[in-house]
Design an enzyme around this catalytic site. Structure first.
Site, PDB file in Angstrom:
ATOM      1  N   GLU A  49     -33.788  -6.799   4.301  1.00 34.05           N
ATOM      2  CA  GLU A  49     -34.081  -5.686   3.011  1.00 34.05           C
ATOM      3  C   GLU A  49     -33.092  -4.271   3.029  1.00 34.05           C
ATOM      4  OE1 GLU A  49     -36.562  -6.068   0.860  1.00 34.05           O
ATOM      5  OE2 GLU A  49     -37.442  -7.415   1.954  1.00 34.05           O
ATOM      6  N   HIS A 103       0.675  -1.222  -0.368  1.00 30.67           N
ATOM      7  CA  HIS A 103      -0.100   0.383   0.103  1.00 30.67           C
ATOM      8  C   HIS A 103       0.713   0.824  -0.318  1.00 30.67           C
ATOM      9  CE1 HIS A 103      -3.302   2.481   0.581  1.00 30.67           C
ATOM     10  NE2 HIS A 103      -3.361   2.878   1.820  1.00 30.67           N
TER      11      HIS A 103
END
Length: 343
Positions: free
Chosen positions: A227, A108
């Site tokens: 949901e 990184h």
């Protein structure tokens, strides 16, 4: 278009006679060390005294040394420690043991991009960043495949830094899937931005805000969880496999119409302006300064925010519901087990 490299583009002699020290044995560290070892590369693992990861690395057949001894032994030193610890480790253990012609490697770009680590001019500075978690990097390698990798060269003291980065990525299995060339700056800034506005920050806050909106409107929390969180995996898998267009083709017309007409109302010009501001904070170094200061001061704000996240009601509902669905995690290694500590 990005430059993409495969196995036929790799000069494996670039790493054949090198000695690679992997500092850290967490999620990425164990994958790098074991894949390179199985690819015939000389490898050792460098860990702090008393590290809980030492036994795991030894049991895997790897030589384990102290951070200083590993830095002295290797002529390629891959730093796979937490971003906020790398500068201190570099100053104490790596810098005194660097020799001209050595290579300092990262997965990184954070510490190089923001000048937290400043290597001498006579060493190569490269990045090899698999685009997947460590357990996936290891598993795909063992299956004969690989995870795509990014490579970058920040400093080419020897004239062979790119060849070395490619050969290292190949040793991880990355050249089987494709190796893409980038820069430390591009990788770092896009990685931080993606984490903050989409993959972690954006997604988690969108989920929780939607969940809260429904629950506060009187709907059952369990229904709201399904949901707003549970079914997200179905959509993400479709996008991952087929892109956004493929996902829209796969869902119902009702869902697609809601996507096309309501999505831009949720992610509106105000949200885009906030994204631009967040990107500006990354590019200027403001985020890096804030995060490093937070880490050095004891992470009090980090811990407070983390705990608040744990206490959010979606976590309580989710824990109960996931216990009713043991097949979700059956046969899978938990992220805690996969990380194996940071060494």
């Amino acid at each position: 278009m990005a430059n993409v490299y495969y196995e036929t583009d790799v000069d494996r002699s670039a790493i054949a006679d090198r000695k690679v020290s992997i500092l850290g044995y967490g999620s990425q560290g164990h994958a790098h060390a074991l894949n390179l070892k199985d690819s015939g590369v000389q490898v050792c693992v460098g860990l702090r005294d008393g590290s809980s990861s030492a036994a795991k690395a030894s049991e895997a057949g790897l030589d384990v040394l102290s951070l200083s001894d590993a830095s002295a032994w290797g002529d390629v030193i891959m730093v796979l420690l937490p971003d906020t610890e790398q500068a201190a480790v570099y100053e104490e253990h790596i810098a005194p043991n660097l020799s001209a012609g050595d290579a300092l490697a990262f997965a990184h770009g954070f510490n190089i991009r923001f000048d937290l680590v400043n290597p001498p001019d006579d060493v190569d500075v490269i990045m090899v960043a698999p685009k997947g978690p460590g357990h996936l990097v290891r598993r795909t390698y063992e299956e004969g495949g690989g995870v795509p990798c990014l490579i970058a060269v920040e400093q080419d003291a020897t004239g062979g830094a790119k060849d070395l980065a490619l050969a290292y990525a190949d040793g991880l299995g990355g050249a089987r899937a494709g190796v893409i060339e980038t820069t430390f700056t591009e990788e770092c800034e896009t990685d931080l931005f993606g984490e903050q506005v989409v993959l972690c920050g954006g997604v988690t806050e969108l989920i929780r805000s939607a969940f809260d909106t429904l629950v506060d409107a009187g709907y059952q929390p369990e229904i709201c969880y399904f949901e707003c969180l549970h079914e997200l995996k179905l959509i993400v898998d479709l996008i991952y496999e087929q892109g956004i267009g493929g996902m829209r083709y796969s869902v119902s017309d009702t869902a697609e119409y809601g996507d096309l007409t309501r999505g831009p109302r949720v992610i509106d010009d105000g949200v885009r302006a906030t994204m631009a501001q967040i990107l500006s904070e990354i590019q200027s170094g403001e985020f890096a300064e804030e995060w490093v200061a937070e880490a050095r001061s004891g992470r009090e704000n980090f811990a407070r925010l983390e705990e608040a996240g744990h206490q959010h009601r979606i976590e309580q509902v989710g824990s109960t519901l996931r216990a009713m669905m043991p097949w979700i995690s059956a046969g899978k290694v938990s992220v805690q087990e996969a990380s194996g500590g940071q060494g």
